[in-house]
Write a protein that holds these residues in place. Structure first.
Motif, short mmCIF file in Angstrom:
data_model
loop_
_atom_site.label_atom_id
_atom_site.label_comp_id
_atom_site.label_asym_id
_atom_site.label_seq_id
_atom_site.Cartn_x
_atom_site.Cartn_y
_atom_site.Cartn_z
N ASP A 67 50.85 46.38 -8.99
CA ASP A 67 50.92 45.11 -8.25
C ASP A 67 50.19 43.98 -8.97
O ASP A 67 50.54 42.81 -8.83
N LEU A 68 49.15 44.30 -9.74
CA LEU A 68 48.37 43.30 -10.45
C LEU A 68 48.62 43.41 -11.95
O LEU A 68 49.05 44.45 -12.45
N LEU A 69 48.30 42.35 -12.65
CA LEU A 69 48.47 42.31 -14.09
C LEU A 69 47.11 42.39 -14.77
O LEU A 69 46.23 41.57 -14.51
N GLY A 70 46.93 43.38 -15.63
CA GLY A 70 45.71 43.49 -16.42
C GLY A 70 44.55 44.19 -15.71
O GLY A 70 43.70 44.78 -16.38
N PHE A 71 44.47 44.08 -14.41
CA PHE A 71 43.37 44.69 -13.67
C PHE A 71 43.94 45.76 -12.73
O PHE A 71 44.37 45.48 -11.61
N THR A 72 43.91 46.98 -13.24
CA THR A 72 44.37 48.13 -12.47
C THR A 72 43.30 49.20 -12.49
O THR A 72 42.42 49.22 -13.36
N GLY A 73 43.35 50.11 -11.52
CA GLY A 73 42.40 51.21 -11.49
C GLY A 73 40.98 50.71 -11.22
O GLY A 73 40.74 49.84 -10.37
N TRP A 74 40.05 51.25 -12.00
CA TRP A 74 38.64 50.90 -11.80
C TRP A 74 38.33 49.45 -12.20
O TRP A 74 37.35 48.88 -11.72
N ARG A 75 39.14 48.89 -13.04
CA ARG A 75 38.90 47.49 -13.41
C ARG A 75 39.12 46.55 -12.22
O ARG A 75 38.39 45.56 -12.06
N SER A 76 40.09 46.87 -11.39
CA SER A 76 40.30 46.05 -10.19
C SER A 76 39.15 46.21 -9.20
O SER A 76 38.72 45.24 -8.56
#
Length: 222
Positions: free
Chosen positions: A47-56
């Motif tokens: 759903d997001l670009l660049g920020f997935t998983g633990w980065r989000s």
């Protein structure tokens, strides 16, 4: 150079609480999707670009921590404001697909890859960016003033009266006739100048009379 300003209550704390609530709610959702099996969202798989998983999750935590720092800092810190704007920009970039989706919804023409859950997630991410941006604006207003383009306020000195003006006012209060100090000084100068001219003329006439008497005394009588 840091400047301080009186703190206003109400809007600043409200934004902080709203941002913390967003960080807990949206960060908790991202944590659930990170720990459990992540859902698949077409066409990018996330759903997001660049920020997935633990980065989000980390992005949500950093956004909440920066908001608390903005609320508790009473002086202008450019580094703190810059960090807040960077985090807000990262949230906007992560939800960049939200803009074309909003346009397609306004035109009543959503694409085949439109997913309501992914759309709600991107909308939640953009909401966090908006709240953080408002918190930065409130921080700048508290520490730098409402309008930075205005000139700094300079205290004005109260008007003062000289000794002559105070004496004139005292004469008015005492029932006497008050005169302007400059006008009174001018009249005194004119009187002194006129008296000097009169004395000079009288002296000239008396000297001429004495000379005439002396000349008549020395002449022979006929």
């Amino acid at each position: 150079m840091t400047t301080t300003a009186p703190r206003t209550r109400g809007s600043g704390h409200g934004l902080t609480y709203a941002m913390l609530g967003w960080a807990v709610a949206y960060g908790g959702l991202r944590l659930v999707w990170t720990v459990g099996p992540p859902p698949e969202f077409p066409p990018f798989g996330s759903d997001l670009l660049g920020f997935t998983g633990w980065r989000s999750v980390a992005l949500c935590l950093v956004a909440g921590a920066v908001t608390v720092a903005l609320d508790r800092t009473a002086t202008w810190r450019p580094a703190l404001a810059g960090l807040a704007w960077i985090v807000a920009g990262a949230l906007v970039a992560a939800a960049a697909i939200l803009l074309p989706e909003l346009v397609s919804l306004l035109l009543f023409a959503p694409g085949p890859s439109f997913d309501p859950v992914a759309f709600a997630s991107r909308l939640g991410c953009a909401t966090g960016a908006a709240l953080l941006g408002l918190a930065v604006f409130d921080y700048q207003r508290r520490t730098r003033g409402d309008c930075p383009r205005l000139l700094p306020h300079r205290p004005t000195r109260p008007p003062t009266l000289d000794a002559r003006a105070v004496g004139t006012l005292g004469g008015v209060r005492g029932g006497g006739r008050a005169r302007h100090p400059l006008r009174r000084a001018g009249r005194g100068g004119l009187r002194q100048r006129g008296a000097g001219r009169l004395h000079h003329r009288v002296g000239d006439r008396s000297g001429a009379g004495r000379c005439a008497v002396a000349a008549g005394a020395g002449a022979p009588l006929g």
